[in-house]
Design a protein around this motif. Structure first.
Motif, PDB file in Angstrom:
ATOM      1  N   ILE A  45       0.805  -1.229   0.000  1.00 48.67           N
ATOM      2  CA  ILE A  45       0.000   0.000   0.000  1.00 48.67           C
ATOM      3  C   ILE A  45       0.838   1.280   0.000  1.00 48.67           C
ATOM      4  CG2 ILE A  45      -2.001  -1.118   1.049  1.00 48.67           C
ATOM      5  CD1 ILE A  45      -1.200   0.232   3.692  1.00 48.67           C
ATOM      6  N   GLY A  46       2.132   1.164   0.243  1.00 46.62           N
ATOM      7  CA  GLY A  46       2.993   2.352   0.236  1.00 46.62           C
ATOM      8  C   GLY A  46       2.647   3.330   1.357  1.00 46.62           C
ATOM      9  N   ILE A  47       3.427   4.373   1.435  1.00 44.70           N
ATOM     10  CA  ILE A  47       3.192   5.387   2.472  1.00 44.70           C
ATOM     11  C   ILE A  47       1.847   6.080   2.225  1.00 44.70           C
ATOM     12  CG2 ILE A  47       4.012   7.627   3.333  1.00 44.70           C
ATOM     13  CD1 ILE A  47       6.811   6.535   3.277  1.00 44.70           C
ATOM     14  N   GLU A  48       1.478   6.222   0.953  1.00 44.41           N
ATOM     15  CA  GLU A  48       0.183   6.866   0.628  1.00 44.41           C
ATOM     16  C   GLU A  48      -0.972   6.047   1.206  1.00 44.41           C
ATOM     17  OE1 GLU A  48       2.417   5.850  -1.674  1.00 44.41           O
ATOM     18  OE2 GLU A  48       3.399   7.807  -1.794  1.00 44.41           O
ATOM     19  N   GLY A  49      -0.853   4.740   1.117  1.00 42.91           N
ATOM     20  CA  GLY A  49      -1.885   3.857   1.675  1.00 42.91           C
ATOM     21  C   GLY A  49      -1.987   4.026   3.191  1.00 42.91           C
ATOM     22  N   VAL A  50      -0.836   4.141   3.835  1.00 43.47           N
ATOM     23  CA  VAL A  50      -0.822   4.343   5.293  1.00 43.47           C
ATOM     24  C   VAL A  50      -1.504   5.670   5.617  1.00 43.47           C
ATOM     25  CG1 VAL A  50       0.625   4.598   7.348  1.00 43.47           C
ATOM     26  CG2 VAL A  50       1.318   3.013   5.534  1.00 43.47           C
ATOM     27  N   GLN A  51      -1.186   6.691   4.821  1.00 44.92           N
ATOM     28  CA  GLN A  51      -1.784   8.014   5.068  1.00 44.92           C
ATOM     29  C   GLN A  51      -3.304   7.978   4.942  1.00 44.92           C
ATOM     30  OE1 GLN A  51       0.324  10.552   2.349  1.00 44.92           O
ATOM     31  NE2 GLN A  51       1.831  11.090   3.909  1.00 44.92           N
ATOM     32  N   ARG A  52      -3.783   7.244   3.942  1.00 43.18           N
ATOM     33  CA  ARG A  52      -5.249   7.148   3.772  1.00 43.18           C
ATOM     34  C   ARG A  52      -5.906   6.526   5.000  1.00 43.18           C
ATOM     35  NH1 ARG A  52      -4.023   6.101  -1.624  1.00 43.18           N
ATOM     36  NH2 ARG A  52      -3.934   3.854  -1.299  1.00 43.18           N
ATOM     37  N   MET A  53      -5.251   5.520   5.539  1.00 44.48           N
ATOM     38  CA  MET A  53      -5.800   4.835   6.726  1.00 44.48           C
ATOM     39  C   MET A  53      -5.793   5.788   7.939  1.00 44.48           C
ATOM     40  SD  MET A  53      -6.124   1.502   5.869  1.00 44.48           S
ATOM     41  CE  MET A  53      -5.346   0.317   4.809  1.00 44.48           C
ATOM     42  N   LEU A  54      -4.690   6.531   8.072  1.00 43.20           N
ATOM     43  CA  LEU A  54      -4.587   7.443   9.217  1.00 43.20           C
ATOM     44  C   LEU A  54      -5.592   8.575   9.086  1.00 43.20           C
ATOM     45  CD1 LEU A  54      -0.720   7.554   9.634  1.00 43.20           C
ATOM     46  CD2 LEU A  54      -2.368   6.319  11.049  1.00 43.20           C
ATOM     47  N   PHE A  55      -5.817   9.005   7.864  1.00 45.99           N
ATOM     48  CA  PHE A  55      -6.806  10.056   7.632  1.00 45.99           C
ATOM     49  C   PHE A  55      -8.192   9.564   8.039  1.00 45.99           C
ATOM     50  CE2 PHE A  55      -9.654  12.700   5.113  1.00 45.99           C
ATOM     51  CZ  PHE A  55      -9.188  13.952   5.475  1.00 45.99           C
ATOM     52  N   TYR A  56      -8.489   8.332   7.666  1.00 40.86           N
ATOM     53  CA  TYR A  56      -9.769   7.728   8.043  1.00 40.86           C
ATOM     54  C   TYR A  56      -9.888   7.682   9.580  1.00 40.86           C
ATOM     55  CZ  TYR A  56     -13.261   4.254   9.106  1.00 40.86           C
ATOM     56  OH  TYR A  56     -14.341   3.619   9.646  1.00 40.86           O
ATOM     57  N   LEU A  57      -8.811   7.242  10.238  1.00 38.85           N
ATOM     58  CA  LEU A  57      -8.850   7.147  11.706  1.00 38.85           C
ATOM     59  C   LEU A  57      -9.029   8.518  12.343  1.00 38.85           C
ATOM     60  CD1 LEU A  57      -6.127   4.471  12.582  1.00 38.85           C
ATOM     61  CD2 LEU A  57      -8.599   4.282  12.924  1.00 38.85           C
ATOM     62  N   SER A  58      -8.367   9.528  11.776  1.00 39.10           N
ATOM     63  CA  SER A  58      -8.482  10.892  12.313  1.00 39.10           C
ATOM     64  C   SER A  58      -9.917  11.376  12.266  1.00 39.10           C
ATOM     65  CB  SER A  58      -7.681  11.885  11.488  1.00 39.10           C
ATOM     66  OG  SER A  58      -6.392  11.482  11.339  1.00 39.10           O
ATOM     67  N   PHE A 106     -13.062   6.441  16.420  1.00 35.73           N
ATOM     68  CA  PHE A 106     -12.382   5.288  17.003  1.00 35.73           C
ATOM     69  C   PHE A 106     -11.055   5.665  17.642  1.00 35.73           C
ATOM     70  CE2 PHE A 106     -14.881   3.539  13.393  1.00 35.73           C
ATOM     71  CZ  PHE A 106     -15.828   2.861  14.151  1.00 35.73           C
ATOM     72  N   LYS A 107     -10.774   5.025  18.767  1.00 29.45           N
ATOM     73  CA  LYS A 107      -9.507   5.288  19.452  1.00 29.45           C
ATOM     74  C   LYS A 107      -8.580   4.082  19.279  1.00 29.45           C
ATOM     75  CE  LYS A 107     -10.731   8.935  22.460  1.00 29.45           C
ATOM     76  NZ  LYS A 107     -11.618   9.386  21.400  1.00 29.45           N
ATOM     77  N   VAL A 108      -8.535   3.592  18.077  1.00 30.11           N
ATOM     78  CA  VAL A 108      -7.741   2.393  17.815  1.00 30.11           C
ATOM     79  C   VAL A 108      -6.302   2.793  17.521  1.00 30.11           C
ATOM     80  CG1 VAL A 108      -7.550   0.395  16.278  1.00 30.11           C
ATOM     81  CG2 VAL A 108      -9.797   1.253  16.928  1.00 30.11           C
ATOM     82  N   SER A 126       3.645   9.916   7.690  1.00 33.75           N
ATOM     83  CA  SER A 126       2.308   9.599   8.148  1.00 33.75           C
ATOM     84  C   SER A 126       1.768  10.705   9.043  1.00 33.75           C
ATOM     85  CB  SER A 126       2.331   8.267   8.900  1.00 33.75           C
ATOM     86  OG  SER A 126       2.903   7.308   8.055  1.00 33.75           O
ATOM     87  N   MET A 127       2.667  11.302   9.810  1.00 37.28           N
ATOM     88  CA  MET A 127       2.241  12.368  10.716  1.00 37.28           C
ATOM     89  C   MET A 127       1.786  13.611   9.962  1.00 37.28           C
ATOM     90  SD  MET A 127       4.755  12.530  13.903  1.00 37.28           S
ATOM     91  CE  MET A 127       5.534  11.036  14.423  1.00 37.28           C
ATOM     92  N   ALA A 128       2.226  13.738   8.698  1.00 33.46           N
ATOM     93  CA  ALA A 128       1.842  14.910   7.907  1.00 33.46           C
ATOM     94  C   ALA A 128       0.330  14.988   7.755  1.00 33.46           C
ATOM     95  CB  ALA A 128       2.518  14.855   6.546  1.00 33.46           C
ATOM     96  N   LYS A 129      -0.336  13.871   7.866  1.00 35.22           N
ATOM     97  CA  LYS A 129      -1.794  13.845   7.727  1.00 35.22           C
ATOM     98  C   LYS A 129      -2.431  13.571   9.093  1.00 35.22           C
ATOM     99  CE  LYS A 129      -1.941  13.736   3.145  1.00 35.22           C
ATOM    100  NZ  LYS A 129      -2.576  14.568   2.216  1.00 35.22           N
ATOM    101  N   GLN A 130      -2.723  14.588   9.818  1.00 32.04           N
ATOM    102  CA  GLN A 130      -3.471  14.484  11.070  1.00 32.04           C
ATOM    103  C   GLN A 130      -2.963  13.389  12.011  1.00 32.04           C
ATOM    104  OE1 GLN A 130      -7.587  15.342  10.603  1.00 32.04           O
ATOM    105  NE2 GLN A 130      -7.265  16.290   8.628  1.00 32.04           N
ATOM    106  N   LYS A 131      -3.760  12.363  12.237  1.00 33.15           N
ATOM    107  CA  LYS A 131      -3.367  11.371  13.243  1.00 33.15           C
ATOM    108  C   LYS A 131      -2.017  10.752  12.881  1.00 33.15           C
ATOM    109  CE  LYS A 131      -4.757   7.069  15.468  1.00 33.15           C
ATOM    110  NZ  LYS A 131      -3.367   6.676  15.712  1.00 33.15           N
ATOM    111  N   SER A 132      -1.186  10.556  13.889  1.00 29.84           N
ATOM    112  CA  SER A 132       0.096   9.923  13.615  1.00 29.84           C
ATOM    113  C   SER A 132       0.014   8.441  13.935  1.00 29.84           C
ATOM    114  CB  SER A 132       1.185  10.579  14.445  1.00 29.84           C
ATOM    115  OG  SER A 132       0.846  10.495  15.799  1.00 29.84           O
ATOM    116  N   LEU A 133       0.914   7.698  13.362  1.00 31.86           N
ATOM    117  CA  LEU A 133       1.032   6.294  13.729  1.00 31.86           C
ATOM    118  C   LEU A 133       1.450   6.201  15.187  1.00 31.86           C
ATOM    119  CD1 LEU A 133       3.159   4.903  10.782  1.00 31.86           C
ATOM    120  CD2 LEU A 133       0.880   4.077  11.419  1.00 31.86           C
ATOM    121  N   ASP A 134       1.121   5.092  15.828  1.00 31.14           N
ATOM    122  CA  ASP A 134       1.610   4.878  17.191  1.00 31.14           C
ATOM    123  C   ASP A 134       2.960   4.169  17.190  1.00 31.14           C
ATOM    124  OD1 ASP A 134      -0.617   5.869  18.996  1.00 31.14           O
ATOM    125  OD2 ASP A 134      -1.685   4.693  17.497  1.00 31.14           O
ATOM    126  N   GLY A 135       3.321   3.600  16.047  1.00 32.88           N
ATOM    127  CA  GLY A 135       4.629   2.951  15.989  1.00 32.88           C
ATOM    128  C   GLY A 135       4.852   2.218  14.696  1.00 32.88           C
TER     129      GLY A 135
END
Ligand code: TZP
Ligand code: MG
Length: 228
Positions: free
Chosen positions: A149-162, A166-168, A188-197
């Motif tokens: 999914i690449g970094i873009e895929g991760v960003q899309r997921m984080l955007f959805y979470l933001s 959900f507090k997942v 990933s942090m560039a788009k609102q919610k950041s990864l937890d790790g």
């Protein structure tokens, strides 16, 4: 350890195949990685029989407990129950989250692998404690070219979470190493919610010095690039 307080910053997933582990001992690798700062451990072994899995999981749990770090078992709720560890990690082809939760109870940590927004949404609604987002980059550790999914895929997921209620918690996995760990966290942090790790297998398990590798990764995960 309350599951809400779990630190997912540097999440080690084990692999006992000779191509990755070499001639090292998995328990020694995990202990070295914990000394280096790993904050969460998943025991992942797709090959061993149940008896051997339970034996190794018991040894690993004795080690992770010394460091107050949770031990999660990949796929196998029965093994997690046998060793009374903190939880499991399940993929899309494993038992459902509802079944795992019913067996393990509300206090257990249950993580789910997600590679699409639909899977993420289902995991969140189903009460996952964290999601493992991936596969970020192609990796020899897991033959999973369908789900890169690449970094873009991760960003899309984080955007959805933001945008959701959900507090997942979230970690990402797949091809993460010392050359890209900081970038993955920062991008990933560039788009609102950041990864937890970040979750890694070979960057620690295949390293000649797993303690130094974990220490280095932890520093990178905690220090965004200067231009961030
Ligand atoms: N799930 C998605 S990619 C992967 C798993 C278990 C393997 C990651 O291994 P590595 O060595 O950190 O690339
Ligand atoms: Mg699985």
């Amino acid at each position: 350890m309350r599951k809400q307080d779990v630190d997912y910053s540097l999440y080690l997933v084990t692999d006992s195949t000779p191509a990755i582990l070499g001639d090292k001992d998995i328990c020694q690798v995990v202990e070295a990685a914990l000394k280096g700062g790993v904050t969460c451990v998943q025991f992942r072994d797709k090959k061993s029989e149940t008896g051997a899995l339970i034996e190794t999981a018991r040894k690993l749990h004795a080690i992770t407990q010394k460091y107050h770090v949770p031990l999660l078992i990949n796929d196998r709720v029965d093994v997690a129950l046998a060793v009374e560890c903190e939880g499991v990690h399940i993929g899309q082809d494993d038992m459902t989250l509802a079944t795992a939760r019913k067996s393990l109870g509300q206090d257990a940590i249950i993580g789910v692998t997600v590679s699409t927004i639909e899977e993420l949404d289902t995991a969140c609604r189903g009460g996952a404690d964290y999601v493992g987002i991936g596969t970020v980059f192609a990796t020899p550790t897991k033959d999973d070219t369908k789900h890169i999914i690449g970094i873009e895929g991760v960003q899309r997921m984080l955007f959805y979470l933001s945008a959701s209620k959900f507090k997942v918690k979230s970690v990402c996995i797949g091809g993460i190493n010392a050359t890209n760990a900081s970038e993955v966290m920062w991008q990933s942090m560039a788009k609102q919610k950041s990864l937890d790790g970040v979750a890694v297998v070979s960057a620690i398990v295949a390293a000649a010095d797993p303690e130094a590798a974990a220490q280095d990764l932890m520093r990178l995960v905690k220090t965004p690039p200067a231009f961030a």
